[in-house]
Design a protein around this motif. Sequence first.
Motif, PDB file in Angstrom:
ATOM      1  N   ARG A  99       0.837  -1.209   0.000  1.00  0.00           N
ATOM      2  CA  ARG A  99       0.000   0.000   0.000  1.00  0.00           C
ATOM      3  C   ARG A  99       0.865   1.249   0.000  1.00  0.00           C
ATOM      4  O   ARG A  99       0.564   2.236  -0.687  1.00  0.00           O
ATOM      5  N   GLN A 100       1.946   1.210   0.764  1.00  0.00           N
ATOM      6  CA  GLN A 100       2.854   2.362   0.811  1.00  0.00           C
ATOM      7  C   GLN A 100       3.593   2.548  -0.512  1.00  0.00           C
ATOM      8  O   GLN A 100       3.800   3.673  -0.964  1.00  0.00           O
ATOM      9  N   LEU A 101       3.963   1.444  -1.143  1.00  0.00           N
ATOM     10  CA  LEU A 101       4.665   1.526  -2.427  1.00  0.00           C
ATOM     11  C   LEU A 101       3.747   1.978  -3.550  1.00  0.00           C
ATOM     12  O   LEU A 101       4.186   2.615  -4.510  1.00  0.00           O
ATOM     13  N   GLY A 102       2.464   1.645  -3.436  1.00  0.00           N
ATOM     14  CA  GLY A 102       1.518   2.018  -4.484  1.00  0.00           C
ATOM     15  C   GLY A 102       1.815   1.272  -5.777  1.00  0.00           C
ATOM     16  O   GLY A 102       2.207   0.102  -5.769  1.00  0.00           O
ATOM     17  N   TRP A 103       1.669   1.964  -6.907  1.00  0.00           N
ATOM     18  CA  TRP A 103       1.881   1.349  -8.213  1.00  0.00           C
ATOM     19  C   TRP A 103       3.324   0.904  -8.428  1.00  0.00           C
ATOM     20  O   TRP A 103       3.590   0.013  -9.220  1.00  0.00           O
ATOM     21  N   ILE A 104       4.240   1.523  -7.702  1.00  0.00           N
ATOM     22  CA  ILE A 104       5.651   1.135  -7.836  1.00  0.00           C
ATOM     23  C   ILE A 104       5.841  -0.337  -7.463  1.00  0.00           C
ATOM     24  O   ILE A 104       6.608  -1.065  -8.104  1.00  0.00           O
ATOM     25  N   GLY A 105       5.138  -0.780  -6.438  1.00  0.00           N
ATOM     26  CA  GLY A 105       5.239  -2.176  -6.012  1.00  0.00           C
ATOM     27  C   GLY A 105       4.777  -3.129  -7.099  1.00  0.00           C
ATOM     28  O   GLY A 105       5.409  -4.171  -7.333  1.00  0.00           O
ATOM     29  N   LEU A 106       3.686  -2.781  -7.783  1.00  0.00           N
ATOM     30  CA  LEU A 106       3.181  -3.629  -8.857  1.00  0.00           C
ATOM     31  C   LEU A 106       4.166  -3.659 -10.027  1.00  0.00           C
ATOM     32  O   LEU A 106       4.433  -4.719 -10.603  1.00  0.00           O
ATOM     33  N   VAL A 107       4.709  -2.497 -10.375  1.00  0.00           N
ATOM     34  CA  VAL A 107       5.692  -2.417 -11.462  1.00  0.00           C
ATOM     35  C   VAL A 107       6.913  -3.279 -11.144  1.00  0.00           C
ATOM     36  O   VAL A 107       7.405  -4.023 -12.002  1.00  0.00           O
ATOM     37  N   ILE A 108       7.394  -3.199  -9.905  1.00  0.00           N
ATOM     38  CA  ILE A 108       8.564  -3.980  -9.503  1.00  0.00           C
ATOM     39  C   ILE A 108       8.265  -5.483  -9.611  1.00  0.00           C
ATOM     40  O   ILE A 108       9.064  -6.260 -10.149  1.00  0.00           O
ATOM     41  N   GLY A 109       7.097  -5.888  -9.097  1.00  0.00           N
ATOM     42  CA  GLY A 109       6.738  -7.303  -9.120  1.00  0.00           C
ATOM     43  C   GLY A 109       6.626  -7.854 -10.537  1.00  0.00           C
ATOM     44  O   GLY A 109       7.106  -8.954 -10.831  1.00  0.00           O
ATOM     45  N   VAL A 110       6.004  -7.090 -11.426  1.00  0.00           N
ATOM     46  CA  VAL A 110       5.850  -7.515 -12.818  1.00  0.00           C
ATOM     47  C   VAL A 110       7.204  -7.520 -13.527  1.00  0.00           C
ATOM     48  O   VAL A 110       7.519  -8.433 -14.295  1.00  0.00           O
ATOM     49  N   ALA A 111       8.017  -6.487 -13.264  1.00  0.00           N
ATOM     50  CA  ALA A 111       9.304  -6.347 -13.952  1.00  0.00           C
ATOM     51  C   ALA A 111      10.276  -7.464 -13.596  1.00  0.00           C
ATOM     52  O   ALA A 111      11.036  -7.928 -14.449  1.00  0.00           O
ATOM     53  N   ILE A 112      10.247  -7.921 -12.339  1.00  0.00           N
ATOM     54  CA  ILE A 112      11.199  -8.964 -11.918  1.00  0.00           C
ATOM     55  C   ILE A 112      10.968 -10.242 -12.718  1.00  0.00           C
ATOM     56  O   ILE A 112      11.911 -10.842 -13.234  1.00  0.00           O
ATOM     57  N   GLU A 113       9.706 -10.661 -12.848  1.00  0.00           N
ATOM     58  CA  GLU A 113       9.443 -11.881 -13.630  1.00  0.00           C
ATOM     59  C   GLU A 113       9.737 -11.648 -15.111  1.00  0.00           C
ATOM     60  O   GLU A 113      10.230 -12.539 -15.803  1.00  0.00           O
ATOM     61  N   ALA A 114       9.434 -10.439 -15.609  1.00  0.00           N
ATOM     62  CA  ALA A 114       9.689 -10.131 -17.019  1.00  0.00           C
ATOM     63  C   ALA A 114      11.173 -10.216 -17.350  1.00  0.00           C
ATOM     64  O   ALA A 114      11.549 -10.445 -18.508  1.00  0.00           O
ATOM     65  N   LEU A 115      12.044 -10.069 -16.348  1.00  0.00           N
ATOM     66  CA  LEU A 115      13.488 -10.206 -16.544  1.00  0.00           C
ATOM     67  C   LEU A 115      13.911 -11.668 -16.598  1.00  0.00           C
ATOM     68  O   LEU A 115      15.102 -11.972 -16.622  1.00  0.00           O
ATOM     69  N   SER A 116      12.925 -12.579 -16.611  1.00  0.00           N
ATOM     70  CA  SER A 116      13.162 -14.022 -16.637  1.00  0.00           C
ATOM     71  C   SER A 116      13.800 -14.527 -15.349  1.00  0.00           C
ATOM     72  O   SER A 116      14.541 -15.510 -15.339  1.00  0.00           O
ATOM     73  N   ILE A 117      13.496 -13.824 -14.255  1.00  0.00           N
ATOM     74  CA  ILE A 117      13.906 -14.264 -12.921  1.00  0.00           C
ATOM     75  C   ILE A 117      12.729 -15.020 -12.304  1.00  0.00           C
ATOM     76  O   ILE A 117      11.592 -14.539 -12.380  1.00  0.00           O
ATOM     77  N   PRO A 118      12.959 -16.200 -11.723  1.00  0.00           N
ATOM     78  CA  PRO A 118      11.848 -16.942 -11.113  1.00  0.00           C
ATOM     79  C   PRO A 118      11.159 -16.110 -10.036  1.00  0.00           C
ATOM     80  O   PRO A 118      11.697 -15.905  -8.948  1.00  0.00           O
ATOM     81  N   PHE A 119       9.979 -15.594 -10.358  1.00  0.00           N
ATOM     82  CA  PHE A 119       9.261 -14.716  -9.437  1.00  0.00           C
ATOM     83  C   PHE A 119       7.788 -14.717  -9.845  1.00  0.00           C
ATOM     84  O   PHE A 119       7.470 -14.598 -11.031  1.00  0.00           O
TER      85      PHE A 119
END
Length: 207
Positions: A10-30
Motif C-alpha cells: 500500500r505504501q509503495l503504491g503502483w511502484i510495487g506492482l511495477v517492480i513485481g511484474v518487472a522482476i518476472e519479465a526479466l526471466s527471474i523466477p518470481f
Amino acid sequence: MIELIFDLLRQLGWIGLVIGVAIEALSIPFPAAIFVLVYGYLLNPTWLDILLYSVWTSLIYVTVSFIPYVISIRYESVVREKMPKQKMAFAQKWVDKYGDWMIAVGRFIGMGYITYIAGFSHMTKWKFAALTFIGFYPLSIIMFYLGTLGNIEAMITRFQQAQWLILIVLGVLLSLYIFFRIQRRKKFKVNSPIGKPKRRRQRSSCP
C-alpha cells in the motif's frame, strides 16, 4: 505476515506492482501473477479498471521482457551455458513441436525463461512483443479479478494448484499429440506404395 506485506505494498503504491511484474519479465523466477492478484485485492477495481490495468501491466511486462530477449541474441553462447539445460531443452522442445505460440503459453503459465528461446530463435521483435502481450494480458485480467473476490491466502493456493493443473493438462495433450502423430505415420507408411513390398514380375514363358 500477510498484513505486513499488504501494508508495504500500500505504501509503495503502483511502484510495487511495477517492480513485481518487472522482476518476472526479466526471466527471474518470481510470481508476478501473485503480485497482480494482491493488487486486485488492494485496489478492488471495476471491470473497466481491470481491463485498463491489465493493458498497463502487460505493456510493462513486454517492455522489460526485451532486456533478456536482447541479451539472449547478443550473448547466445554465454546464456546457453549459464541457463539450466533441462528447462531450456523442455521449453525448446515445446516451441519446436507447437510453434511460436508456445511463447504466449509459456508466459501464461509462468515460464519466464521462454524469452531466451525466442531470442535463440531470432524471433522478430514485433512477433515477440505480440506473443508476450497475448500470454500475459489474459493472466493479468484473471488475477486482478480474483483479487477482488478477497480471501487472498486461499486464492494464492488455488492459483499455484491451477498452474500445476495447466502443466498436467498440457503434458497430457502433448503426449496424445505425439501418440497420434506416431500412429498416423505408421498408417501412412503401410498405405504408401513405397512402404509396400514390391511384387516380382513373373516372366512369361516363351512357347
